[in-house]
Each structure stands twice: as structure tokens, then as C-alpha cells.
Design an enzyme around this catalytic site. Structure first.
Site, mmCIF file in Angstrom:
data_model
loop_
_atom_site.group_PDB
_atom_site.id
_atom_site.type_symbol
_atom_site.label_atom_id
_atom_site.label_comp_id
_atom_site.label_asym_id
_atom_site.label_seq_id
_atom_site.Cartn_x
_atom_site.Cartn_y
_atom_site.Cartn_z
ATOM 1 C CG LEU A 33 -2.017 -1.164 1.116
ATOM 2 C CD1 LEU A 33 -2.967 -1.079 2.320
ATOM 3 C CD2 LEU A 33 -2.816 -1.166 -0.190
ATOM 4 N N GLY A 36 -0.382 1.593 -3.722
ATOM 5 C CA GLY A 36 -1.649 0.916 -4.028
ATOM 6 C C GLY A 36 -2.799 1.490 -3.205
ATOM 7 C CB SER A 117 9.531 -2.454 -18.127
ATOM 8 O OG SER A 117 9.552 -1.180 -18.768
ATOM 9 C CE1 TYR A 144 10.703 0.578 -15.751
ATOM 10 C CE2 TYR A 144 10.289 -0.023 -13.464
ATOM 11 C CZ TYR A 144 9.935 -0.058 -14.801
ATOM 12 O OH TYR A 144 8.810 -0.753 -15.178
ATOM 13 C CE LYS A 148 9.614 -3.795 -13.378
ATOM 14 N NZ LYS A 148 8.717 -4.709 -12.655
ATOM 15 C CG ASN A 173 4.997 3.981 -23.347
ATOM 16 O OD1 ASN A 173 5.832 3.219 -23.853
ATOM 17 N ND2 ASN A 173 5.339 5.117 -22.773
ATOM 18 C CB VAL A 206 6.164 18.310 -27.263
ATOM 19 C CG1 VAL A 206 6.751 17.179 -28.128
ATOM 20 C CG2 VAL A 206 4.648 18.380 -27.431
#
Ligand code: WQD
Length: 324
Positions: A33, A36, A117, A144, A148, A173, A206
Site C-alpha cells: 500500500l 496501491g 518492461s 529502473y 527489470k 506504454n 513536448v
């Protein structure tokens, strides 16, 4: 079949919980949590508030429940945060995973679906319209993505040494919402960032308009979270019916959308007239990252069904629902 879903109270995890229940399987949710939201879950579902870095607590979960498979989604997933706190990401995403698979092996649980990922690919040397397949070189460019890839390496060893049956799903994505109350309430990815920007009355940014792509902005493969949840059920079927195996599988649509195109779609859906403003490139962004999804079709008999329009509409509906 009783499936333990780690991270099941999360944005993606909660969609996977509902889809797993719909498939007729039983579910136990494990979540610390930290991000979550327990109220996302259906009433009465067995719930374990556990941090995967607490090894004894993880093993105790397997003492309390008869588990036939594990869907592992619990992880830290912010690229920027991983750059600032690499050791924390390694502890949470790799040590936590090791505790989980050790508990699985100790309890003869061999069915494993791992949330990996597209970040494992890093910045592949591809033209903007090339598709990246699972045989591509994996060279993550941030902590990250490194966690993975290490998670995949650990899972592969489990298949070799402990007869695990593993599907490592490489998410591209993810966006959208299967239902408004399950919408993504974090603001770390393009779609929610644009919503928040529009809410503030600002112009969406952007990050780079000089990439070697048709409109100069980056291209990504945006997959609806409900399609992703359905891919997890297909992956459970796959591992339940495979022997020892390790199978990385891209989960995307096979179609790219540029940042300008996504922002334009969001403008259509929200009725916003705010023009995007071009800003400096963001470090580490590949010009394009779009999945070759033929393996998902071949191995899982899964392919995406929902469009960028479905993503934008469902995400916007969820955004409005959750900001009340
Ligand atoms: C998408 C595009 C930005 C915000 C990351 C992880 C990946 C996966 C998805 C977990 C990029 C551009 C963004 C903005 C922009 N997560 N952008 N203006 O970086 O493709 O992937 O999240 O698995 O592993 O690496 O997603 O949503 O951050 O960015 O121009 O305000 O939108 O430069 O080209 P990304 P993102």
C-alpha cells in the site's frame, strides 16, 4: 487455481485482479500500500499487507495460503526516481523479487508471470518505423530498466534450476482505464501529466520536436490497461500449461503514436484548445519504441483490441471521476 497477485492494489494490478477473477481463478492480493489503493479491490478478497523486502513476511504468506501461481507486479516504476535512488530501486525491485521466488521454490510453486518492461531495451538503434522484438539486445539505460532486466535474469535461472514456468511480460506504454474507479492516479506518464497540465490551464510540453520521426516528437506504443490485464490471463493459461520455460513477451499494440498525436487525441477527447509547447529533449528518451507483438499472438493467442481513442476516452473519464 489460486493466484497470488503482488501489487494487486495498484493501477495495473487492480485491473489484473478483476480480470483474473473473471477468468474463474481465485486471487490473493499482496501489496504494501505504498502506492496501491485497497479500496480498488473487490470486497472480501484475501489481502496481505506485506513488503517484499521483509523476507520472513513473504515466506509466511505461503504458509497461510495454498498458492498455485504468482503474478508479480509489485515494484517501483518511476524512471526519474530510479536515477536519484538506484540502491532503493535495487532493494525494492530485485531483492524483493528474490525473496518472492525463493518462497515460491520453497513451496513448490512454479507458475510465474513477471511484470517486466520495455525499459529493458534502453535506446535500441532502430529507425522510427522499426518494431522491437524480444530477441533485440537488452541494454537498459536507467536503474529502473536495470532492475527489470535483472528480474528477468533471476526468473530465467528459476526456470533452469527450479523448473519454473515463466512468462516475463515486457509492458510498453500502459494507459487508459477499464473502469473509472481504477484509473491511474499517479502523474508520472504522458497521459495523466497532460490531464494535470490542462487542469492547471497550462500548455502540454513536448520533450523534443527534433527527433528523426515524421513530426519530430517521440513515438511510443500505447497499450490499453484492460488489454494488458487480458494479456495477464492469457499468460497464466500459458504458464499453467507449459513445463519449465522462460519466455519474455512484448505486450504492446505494434502501432506507434507520437507525443503530438497523443496530445492531439487528448485535445479532441477533452475539448481542450491548448496548443502544446515544444521543450528540450528529456535525457534517455529513445526516438521510437514500438513493439513487435507477433510472439504474444503466437504464444498467448493475445493481441490488443483497444485503440488510442479508447485509451484517451477511458483515461479522461477516469481522471474526472477520481479528481472529485
Ligand atoms: C512517453 C513519451 C516523453 C511527458 C516509461 C518507462 C517505461 C514504462 C512507461 C513502466 C516520451 C514524452 C512525457 C511530458 C512529453 N513504465 N513526454 N511530455 O518514458 O516512454 O516510458 O513509462 O514499465 O518503462 O520507461 O513514458 O509517459 O514518461 O513518456 O513529451 O510532459 O512522452 O519524452 O517520449 P516512457 P512517459
Amino acid at each position: 487455481m489460486n493466484w497470488l497477485i503482488t501489487g494487486g492494489a495498484g493501477y495495473i494490478g487492480s485491473h489484473v485482479v478483476y480480470e483474473t477473477l473473471r477468468s474463474g481463478r481465485d486471487v490473493i492480493v499482496l501489496d504494501d500500500l505504498s502506492s496501491g489503493i485497497k479500496s480498488r479491490l473487490p470486497d472480501g478478497i484475501p489481502f496481505e499487507e506485506v513488503t517484499l523486502t521483509d523476507r520472513d513476511a513473504v515466506f509466511a504468506v505461503f504458509d497461510r495460503h495454498k498458492i498455485s501461481g504468482v503474478l508479480h507486479l509489485a515494484a517501483k516504476k518511476q524512471v526519474g526516481e530510479s536515477i536519484l535512488h538506484p540502491d532503493y530501486y535495487w532493494e525494492e525491485n530485485v531483492v524483493g523479487l528474490q525473496n518472492l521466488v525463493d518462497a515460491m521454490a520453497a513451496n513448490n510453486v512454479a507458475n510465474f508471470v513477471f511484470s517486466s518492461s520495455a525499459a529493458v531495451y534502453g535506446q535500441p538503434d532502430l529507425k522510427f518505423d522499426d518494431l522491437v522484438d524480444e530477441a533485440a539486445n537488452c541494454a537498459p539505460i536507467n536503474p529502473y530498466g536495470e532492475t527489470k532486466l535483472e528480474g528477468e535474469n533471476i526468473s530465467e535461472k528459476c526456470a533452469a534450476n527450479s523448473d519454473f514456468s515463466v512468462a516475463a511480460l515486457r509492458y510498453f506504454n500502459v494507459a487508459g482505464a477499464g473502469k473509472p474507479e481504477l484509473g491511474d492516479q499517479s502523474i508520472f506518464n504522458l497521459v495523466p501529466i497532460v490531464f494535470e497540465t490542462l487542469d492547471r490551464g497550462d500548455r502540454p510540453k513536448v520533450f523534443g520536436n527534433d527527433y528523426p520521426t515524421p513530426d519530430g516528437s517521440c513515438i511510443r506504443d500505447y497499450v490499453h490497461v484492460q488489454d494488458l490485464a487480458e494479456a495477464h490471463v492469457a499468460a497464466m493459461e500459458f504458464v499453467e500449461n507449459s513445463g519449465a520455460i522462460f519466455m519474455p513477451i512484448n505486450i504492446g499494440t505494434g502501432t506507434g503514436s507520437s507525443v503530438f498525436e497523443v496530445i492531439d487525441k487528448i485535445s479532441q477527447v477533452t475539448g481542450s484548445t491548448m496548443e502544446p509547447v515544444s521543450a528540450a529533449r528529456r535525457n534517455g528518451d529513445p526516438a521510437a519504441l514500438v513493439a513487435n507483438v507477433s510472439r504474444a499472438k503466437e504464444m498467448l493467442n493475445w493481441s490488443s483490441k483497444r485503440t488510442l481513442d479508447d485509451i484517451a476516452k477511458s483515461a479522461w473519464e477516469a481522471w474526472q471521476f477520481n479528481r472529485k
